[in-house]
Scaffold this active site. Structure first.
Site, PDB file in Angstrom:
ATOM      1  N   ASP A  56      14.168 -33.170  -4.614  1.00  0.00           N
ATOM      2  CA  ASP A  56      13.563 -32.167  -4.473  1.00  0.00           C
ATOM      3  C   ASP A  56      12.958 -31.419  -5.745  1.00  0.00           C
ATOM      4  O   ASP A  56      11.982 -31.267  -5.765  1.00  0.00           O
ATOM      5  CB  ASP A  56      14.462 -30.815  -3.906  1.00  0.00           C
ATOM      6  CG  ASP A  56      15.002 -31.527  -2.495  1.00  0.00           C
ATOM      7  OD1 ASP A  56      14.746 -32.557  -2.020  1.00  0.00           O
ATOM      8  OD2 ASP A  56      15.703 -30.515  -2.047  1.00  0.00           O
ATOM      9  N   GLU A  98      28.157 -33.237  -4.108  1.00  0.00           N
ATOM     10  CA  GLU A  98      27.110 -33.659  -3.687  1.00  0.00           C
ATOM     11  C   GLU A  98      26.345 -34.304  -5.045  1.00  0.00           C
ATOM     12  O   GLU A  98      25.527 -35.757  -4.726  1.00  0.00           O
ATOM     13  CB  GLU A  98      26.126 -32.580  -3.572  1.00  0.00           C
ATOM     14  CG  GLU A  98      24.860 -32.620  -3.003  1.00  0.00           C
ATOM     15  CD  GLU A  98      23.910 -31.268  -2.783  1.00  0.00           C
ATOM     16  OE1 GLU A  98      24.796 -30.283  -2.962  1.00  0.00           O
ATOM     17  OE2 GLU A  98      22.902 -31.456  -2.349  1.00  0.00           O
TER      18      GLU A  98
END
Ligand code: 2M8
Length: 436
Positions: free
Chosen positions: A170, A402
């Protein structure tokens, strides 16, 4: 030890499985189904519950559009703890979007072809998995057909992404120069991600303005691919995205071979594959950097940064052995110091590297998984083992986070596991690492 870790990984995956037949990436932060997450998750599920793995893929494919497109998020429920949600994305603007599910109007890396191949590899009952594959493989083929028909305006064999969220990486520094070419309005909106995770580990508000602006432009044109190719300020040929497509082409070819018949589809796949491989090598390799790079199609220039995406072509057998050696040397010189775990998501030698911020530096387990198999493809067995052991060590150090700080901690770092906890693909791919 190993058994214990596998048990914990299974508990993470089972805890994130939802009644609708899909697995969320992480509670709170990501409450829906994400495309490439689901693919990686299915690989982990396949080891202990093949039925669930099949369901994961089936549910995702159920949200496919009539033009073959598969969206990056499927909004299975009305959860409002995520921004931007279904009301912002408005997938219904596209005439061929799913009537059954609301979704985004953008996609994510095409992992499904090789995920089906992995499920076949892992399955004990080959006949059973092959009949599952037979039922769904055409939908994956149609997804590739969508890409080659709609995402390659100059007929190069390389497909574009029109949004950084399509890349999966991202807020990578790779996009920074593109943001400088845009000047979006200052939108008013309520971020939800920063209520779950420290803002220092997430993209900035100004970055989100850019992300939303690109979507607004696509929505003005009802997500029409032709208009997006013409007008989107973000239009990039991403080596990671294209490597996933190429690896999935290869897998589809092999699987159609196992199923038998389908001669026309096999011929088309072989044609795409040849063209894509050639163009990938002639256009995306930067000899001065010794690495594959992104190409900014809107501004017609290469984006000359080394990131973990630069090494993903190894997974898809794209470089020659000679070029792979250059690539791995580049990786070891810049990312591979003894003080670090492999493999940072962005070049640690760059001023833009940030070890704590999302895709600007931390280690991601899915990228390590691609790298592990990529290195094995070219017989870099010691480095492949290091990537695997580093991934396991990071999860043992921090938990199923994550993303992870690549720096080896001697007690001076306040924390080292970042973003969402009990993160599904970290758990799923750890299961695969521990079996291979
Ligand atoms: C992250 O992306 C989403 C948007 O898609 C977000 O930040 O809200 C990325 O890491 C992406 O690669 C991943 O698929 C998604 C869900 O895990 O989270």
């Amino acid at each position: 030890m190993k058994e214990n870790l596998i048990k914990k990984a299974i508990a993470v995956l089972d805890g994130n499985f939802q009644e609708g037949g899909f697995t969320i990436p992480s509670k709170g932060l990501y409450p829906f189904q994400w495309k490439w997450d689901s693919g990686f998750i299915a690989i982990g599920l396949a080891y202990y519950n093949m039925d669930k793995a099949k369901t994961e893929i089936k549910t995702l494919l159920d949200a496919q559009w009539l033009n073959g497109f598969i969206p990056h998020i499927v909004f299975h429920n009305e959860n409002d703890s995520y921004f931007p949600g279904a009301d912002f994305h408005q997938s219904e603007l596209h005439p061929l979007s799913s009537k059954k599910y609301r979704s985004t109007g953008m996609t994510q890396p095409p992992v499904l072809g090789f995920v089906l191949m992995e499920m076949y590899r892992i399955a004990k009952d080959k006949e059973d998995i092959l009949s599952f594959i037979k039922e769904f493989i055409d939908q994956v083929y149609q997804n590739h057909e969508y890409f080659y028909t709609n995402r390659d305006p100059q007929d190069e064999g390389l497909v574009y992404i029109y949004h950084n969220w399509e890349s999966g990486t991202d807020n990578s520094p790779v996009w920074d120069d593109i943001w400088k070419t845009m000047n979006p309005p200052e939108y008013t909106f309520e971020r939800k991600d920063t209520t779950h995770v420290d803002a220092a580990q997430r993209p900035s508000k100004r970055e989100y303005d850019h992300y939303l602006h690109i979507i607004e432009i696509a929505k003005e044109h009802n997500y029409d691919d032709g208009k997006i190719a013409e007008l989107s300020p973000f239009l990039v040929q991403d080596p990671l995205f294209n490597a996933m497509l190429i690896k999935s082409n290869e897998a589809l070819l092999e699987l159609y071979g196992l199923i038998g018949g389908n001669e026309a589809k096999k011929a088309t796949l072989a044609h795409w594959q040849k063209k894509s491989m050639e163009r990938f090598n002639s256009k995306l390799f930067d000899s001065d950097l010794g690495a594959y790079v992104h190409y900014d199609l809107r501004n017609e220039k290469a984006i000359r940064h080394i990131s973990s995406s630069s090494f993903s072509p190894l997974f898809a057998n794209i470089p020659s052995q000679e070029r792979a050696e250059i690539l791995v040397q580049t990786m070891m010189d810049n990312f591979g110091g003894d003080d670090k775990y492999l493999c940072a998501s962005f070049n640690p030698e760059s001023d833009l590297f940030n070890p704590k911020k999302y895709w600007r530096g931390p280690v991601w387990i899915n990228m390590n998984w691609l790298l592990f198999y990529g290195l094995k493809n070219y017989d870099f067995l010691d480095i492949a083992t290091r990537v695997k052991n580093d991934s396991i060590a990071l999860i043992e150090r921090d938990g199923f986070f994550e993303y992870f700080d690549c720096r080896k901690d001697n007690g001076e770092l306040e924390r080292t596991g970042y973003g969402g906890d009990n993160f599904s693909w970290s758990a799923a791919l750890l299961i695969d690492f521990l079996h291979n």
